[in-house]
Design a protein around this motif. Structure first.
Motif, mmCIF file in Angstrom:
data_model
loop_
_atom_site.group_PDB
_atom_site.id
_atom_site.type_symbol
_atom_site.label_atom_id
_atom_site.label_comp_id
_atom_site.label_asym_id
_atom_site.label_seq_id
_atom_site.Cartn_x
_atom_site.Cartn_y
_atom_site.Cartn_z
ATOM 1 N N LEU A 7 0.807 -1.220 0.000
ATOM 2 C CA LEU A 7 0.000 0.000 0.000
ATOM 3 C C LEU A 7 0.845 1.277 0.000
ATOM 4 C CD1 LEU A 7 -2.691 -1.173 2.545
ATOM 5 C CD2 LEU A 7 -3.148 -0.521 0.163
ATOM 6 N N ALA A 8 2.063 1.193 0.503
ATOM 7 C CA ALA A 8 2.897 2.390 0.657
ATOM 8 C C ALA A 8 3.455 2.918 -0.665
ATOM 9 C CB ALA A 8 4.054 2.102 1.619
ATOM 10 N N HIS A 9 3.383 2.135 -1.712
ATOM 11 C CA HIS A 9 3.981 2.529 -2.993
ATOM 12 C C HIS A 9 2.958 2.267 -4.092
ATOM 13 C CE1 HIS A 9 7.030 1.949 -6.347
ATOM 14 N NE2 HIS A 9 7.274 3.172 -5.909
ATOM 15 N N GLU A 10 2.356 3.338 -4.599
ATOM 16 C CA GLU A 10 1.250 3.195 -5.549
ATOM 17 C C GLU A 10 1.596 2.342 -6.774
ATOM 18 O OE1 GLU A 10 -2.081 5.844 -7.854
ATOM 19 O OE2 GLU A 10 -1.020 6.720 -6.172
ATOM 20 N N PRO A 11 2.768 2.495 -7.390
ATOM 21 C CA PRO A 11 3.078 1.623 -8.528
ATOM 22 C C PRO A 11 3.116 0.138 -8.149
ATOM 23 C CG PRO A 11 4.518 3.537 -8.544
ATOM 24 C CD PRO A 11 3.774 3.551 -7.230
ATOM 25 N N THR A 12 3.585 -0.161 -6.949
ATOM 26 C CA THR A 12 3.603 -1.548 -6.482
ATOM 27 C C THR A 12 2.177 -2.038 -6.273
ATOM 28 O OG1 THR A 12 5.751 -1.229 -5.428
ATOM 29 C CG2 THR A 12 4.440 -3.093 -4.664
ATOM 30 N N LEU A 13 1.343 -1.216 -5.648
ATOM 31 C CA LEU A 13 -0.059 -1.562 -5.441
ATOM 32 C C LEU A 13 -0.744 -1.809 -6.779
ATOM 33 C CD1 LEU A 13 -2.585 -1.859 -3.634
ATOM 34 C CD2 LEU A 13 -2.849 0.625 -3.783
ATOM 35 N N GLU A 14 -0.523 -0.922 -7.739
ATOM 36 C CA GLU A 14 -1.147 -1.068 -9.051
ATOM 37 C C GLU A 14 -0.677 -2.348 -9.750
ATOM 38 O OE1 GLU A 14 -0.269 2.583 -11.094
ATOM 39 O OE2 GLU A 14 -1.740 3.711 -9.924
ATOM 40 N N ALA A 15 0.605 -2.652 -9.658
ATOM 41 C CA ALA A 15 1.135 -3.867 -10.287
ATOM 42 C C ALA A 15 0.547 -5.113 -9.633
ATOM 43 C CB ALA A 15 2.660 -3.885 -10.200
ATOM 44 N N PHE A 16 0.471 -5.122 -8.301
ATOM 45 C CA PHE A 16 -0.110 -6.258 -7.581
ATOM 46 C C PHE A 16 -1.567 -6.444 -7.982
ATOM 47 C CE2 PHE A 16 -2.520 -7.704 -3.781
ATOM 48 C CZ PHE A 16 -2.075 -9.019 -3.769
ATOM 49 N N CYS A 17 -2.319 -5.361 -8.018
ATOM 50 C CA CYS A 17 -3.737 -5.448 -8.355
ATOM 51 C C CYS A 17 -3.939 -5.881 -9.807
ATOM 52 C CB CYS A 17 -4.424 -4.114 -8.068
ATOM 53 S SG CYS A 17 -4.505 -3.763 -6.290
ATOM 54 N N ALA A 18 -3.106 -5.388 -10.706
ATOM 55 C CA ALA A 18 -3.212 -5.784 -12.111
ATOM 56 C C ALA A 18 -2.924 -7.279 -12.274
ATOM 57 C CB ALA A 18 -2.249 -4.964 -12.964
ATOM 58 N N GLU A 19 -1.943 -7.780 -11.539
ATOM 59 C CA GLU A 19 -1.569 -9.193 -11.651
ATOM 60 C C GLU A 19 -2.613 -10.116 -11.034
ATOM 61 O OE1 GLU A 19 1.843 -11.926 -9.750
ATOM 62 O OE2 GLU A 19 2.580 -10.391 -11.142
ATOM 63 N N THR A 20 -3.247 -9.669 -9.956
ATOM 64 C CA THR A 20 -4.159 -10.550 -9.217
ATOM 65 C C THR A 20 -5.635 -10.289 -9.490
ATOM 66 O OG1 THR A 20 -4.188 -9.040 -7.321
ATOM 67 C CG2 THR A 20 -2.513 -10.802 -7.315
ATOM 68 N N GLY A 21 -5.957 -9.135 -10.072
ATOM 69 C CA GLY A 21 -7.362 -8.796 -10.286
ATOM 70 C C GLY A 21 -8.062 -8.312 -9.029
ATOM 71 N N ILE A 22 -7.294 -7.993 -8.002
ATOM 72 C CA ILE A 22 -7.835 -7.498 -6.732
ATOM 73 C C ILE A 22 -7.911 -5.981 -6.796
ATOM 74 C CG2 ILE A 22 -7.373 -7.293 -4.248
ATOM 75 C CD1 ILE A 22 -5.932 -10.042 -4.500
ATOM 76 N N GLU A 23 -9.005 -5.418 -6.311
ATOM 77 C CA GLU A 23 -9.150 -3.963 -6.295
ATOM 78 C C GLU A 23 -8.251 -3.359 -5.224
ATOM 79 O OE1 GLU A 23 -13.185 -2.732 -5.871
ATOM 80 O OE2 GLU A 23 -13.876 -4.006 -7.508
ATOM 81 N N PRO A 24 -7.641 -2.194 -5.502
ATOM 82 C CA PRO A 24 -6.771 -1.551 -4.510
ATOM 83 C C PRO A 24 -7.453 -1.332 -3.157
ATOM 84 C CG PRO A 24 -6.494 -0.500 -6.638
ATOM 85 C CD PRO A 24 -7.642 -1.475 -6.777
ATOM 86 N N ALA A 25 -8.707 -0.938 -3.155
ATOM 87 C CA ALA A 25 -9.409 -0.702 -1.884
ATOM 88 C C ALA A 25 -9.519 -1.987 -1.071
ATOM 89 C CB ALA A 25 -10.789 -0.114 -2.143
ATOM 90 N N ALA A 26 -9.600 -3.127 -1.748
ATOM 91 C CA ALA A 26 -9.702 -4.408 -1.042
ATOM 92 C C ALA A 26 -8.423 -4.718 -0.274
ATOM 93 C CB ALA A 26 -10.018 -5.531 -2.026
ATOM 94 N N VAL A 27 -7.290 -4.244 -0.781
ATOM 95 C CA VAL A 27 -6.015 -4.465 -0.086
ATOM 96 C C VAL A 27 -6.024 -3.710 1.246
ATOM 97 C CG1 VAL A 27 -3.497 -4.236 -0.219
ATOM 98 C CG2 VAL A 27 -4.811 -4.825 -2.280
ATOM 99 N N GLY A 28 -6.483 -2.469 1.226
ATOM 100 C CA GLY A 28 -6.579 -1.678 2.457
ATOM 101 C C GLY A 28 -7.571 -2.268 3.444
ATOM 102 N N ARG A 29 -8.686 -2.735 2.942
ATOM 103 C CA ARG A 29 -9.686 -3.358 3.828
ATOM 104 C C ARG A 29 -9.138 -4.641 4.443
ATOM 105 N NH1 ARG A 29 -13.175 -1.900 -0.429
ATOM 106 N NH2 ARG A 29 -13.201 -4.067 -1.155
ATOM 107 N N ALA A 30 -8.434 -5.418 3.641
ATOM 108 C CA ALA A 30 -7.878 -6.678 4.143
ATOM 109 C C ALA A 30 -6.913 -6.430 5.291
ATOM 110 C CB ALA A 30 -7.178 -7.423 3.009
ATOM 111 N N LYS A 31 -6.096 -5.396 5.150
ATOM 112 C CA LYS A 31 -5.114 -5.086 6.200
ATOM 113 C C LYS A 31 -5.789 -4.884 7.559
ATOM 114 C CE LYS A 31 -3.029 -1.268 7.351
ATOM 115 N NZ LYS A 31 -2.329 -0.030 7.413
#
Length: 100
Positions: A62-86
């Motif tokens: 979450l701390a690095h937007e390009p990393t978040l975007e790459a993770f979400c693009a690879e997994t199909g997970i929405e960025p907001a879901a990563v924050g909620r999961a945490k």
């Protein structure tokens, strides 16, 4: 028992484990992650069992937007879901101190 928070915790843990795999497979991210956390690559499995570690993995994503975007693009997970999961993980309740 179980209930909604149990299911949320299980889903959050699954997402965080996927995030850890994403970081571990990246030759640029892994050394940065290890440097920030101070753990050795050989200790990742053991560290993953520690409370707060998986929330820390999601913090790293979450701390690095390009990393978040790459993770979400690879997994199909929405960025907001990563924050909620945490928030469902030990140490992910907003009391975690970030280093700047």
């Amino acid at each position: 028992m179980g209930g909604q928070s149990g299911k949320g915790s299980e889903q959050a843990e699954t997402l965080a484990i996927r995030a850890l795999g994403f970081v571990a497979a990246d030759p640029v991210l892994l050394p940065r992650f290890l440097a920030i956390t101070g753990i050795e690559a050989s200790d990742i499995r053991q560290a993953a069992a520690e409370p707060g570690f998986l929330a820390g993995v999601l913090d790293f994503i979450l701390a690095h937007e390009p990393t978040l975007e790459a993770f979400c693009a690879e997994t199909g997970i929405e960025p907001a879901a990563v924050g909620r999961a945490k928030q469902h993980l030990p140490g992910g309740d907003g009391r975690y101190e970030r280093s700047t």
